[in-house]
Design a protein around this motif. Sequence first.
Motif, PDB file in Angstrom:
ATOM      1  N   VAL A 298      50.676 -13.824 -24.414  1.00  0.00           N
ATOM      2  CA  VAL A 298      49.802 -15.001 -24.325  1.00  0.00           C
ATOM      3  C   VAL A 298      50.572 -16.179 -24.907  1.00  0.00           C
ATOM      4  CG1 VAL A 298      47.613 -16.044 -25.028  1.00  0.00           C
ATOM      5  CG2 VAL A 298      47.711 -13.595 -24.487  1.00  0.00           C
TER       6      VAL A 298
ATOM      7  N   CYS B 183      46.526 -20.571 -25.110  1.00  0.00           N
ATOM      8  CA  CYS B 183      45.140 -20.153 -24.977  1.00  0.00           C
ATOM      9  C   CYS B 183      44.249 -21.291 -25.438  1.00  0.00           C
ATOM     10  CB  CYS B 183      44.883 -18.892 -25.794  1.00  0.00           C
ATOM     11  SG  CYS B 183      43.228 -18.216 -25.551  1.00  0.00           S
TER      12      CYS B 183
ATOM     13  N   ALA C  59      43.519 -18.168 -20.963  1.00  0.00           N
ATOM     14  CA  ALA C  59      44.786 -17.754 -21.562  1.00  0.00           C
ATOM     15  C   ALA C  59      45.884 -17.824 -20.515  1.00  0.00           C
ATOM     16  CB  ALA C  59      44.676 -16.331 -22.103  1.00  0.00           C
TER      17      ALA C  59
ATOM     18  N   ILE D 246      49.328 -16.289 -19.583  1.00  0.00           N
ATOM     19  CA  ILE D 246      50.046 -15.062 -19.892  1.00  0.00           C
ATOM     20  C   ILE D 246      51.308 -15.002 -19.058  1.00  0.00           C
ATOM     21  CG2 ILE D 246      49.931 -12.538 -19.688  1.00  0.00           C
ATOM     22  CD1 ILE D 246      46.924 -12.783 -20.298  1.00  0.00           C
TER      23      ILE D 246
END
Length: 169
Positions: free
Chosen positions: A97, A100, A111, A113
């Motif tokens: 991550v 966020c 988030a 990623i």
Amino acid sequence: MPYINLDGIDLRILNALQADARLTNQELADRVGLSPSPCLRRVRRLEREGFIRTYRAVLDRESVGLGLTVFVDIKVEKHSRENAASLQEALAAMPEVVACHMVSGSADFIAEIVVSNLKAYERLLTEKLLTLPMIGDIRSNFALSRVKSDAALPLTHLKREGTRQEPDC
């Protein structure tokens, strides 16, 4: 929110360092029109006052094998301060991550990623995200291409010269 106390030279320093944080103090001083000693004092003050949080290298994701970016919308199962705090803590602890945000709208958190491929995302999803008891729903949005990322912050809203500026409310 406290006053933002930056003058035109401070803004030039911040813009120059956002563009290239590897500048030597002499190069930075030359760019902003100061001698090295006052320039270094200003940089140290900007660091001390929290305007400059850190320095780091921005890596090319594909070059280091992180070719898949996924934006994940997450809804909290039972809205409570404890569940939100627990989720924030869990997401912050996951190295995949990279960003966020708590948001309003259909999701509670979004988030960003980064992983190597779809299989790696599947593992992250099933072994980490879906095991979190406070998550009610997850929606994955796969990035097809990156248009803009890691951009410098726009500082044009701050006064260029002189006095203190109160932020817009």
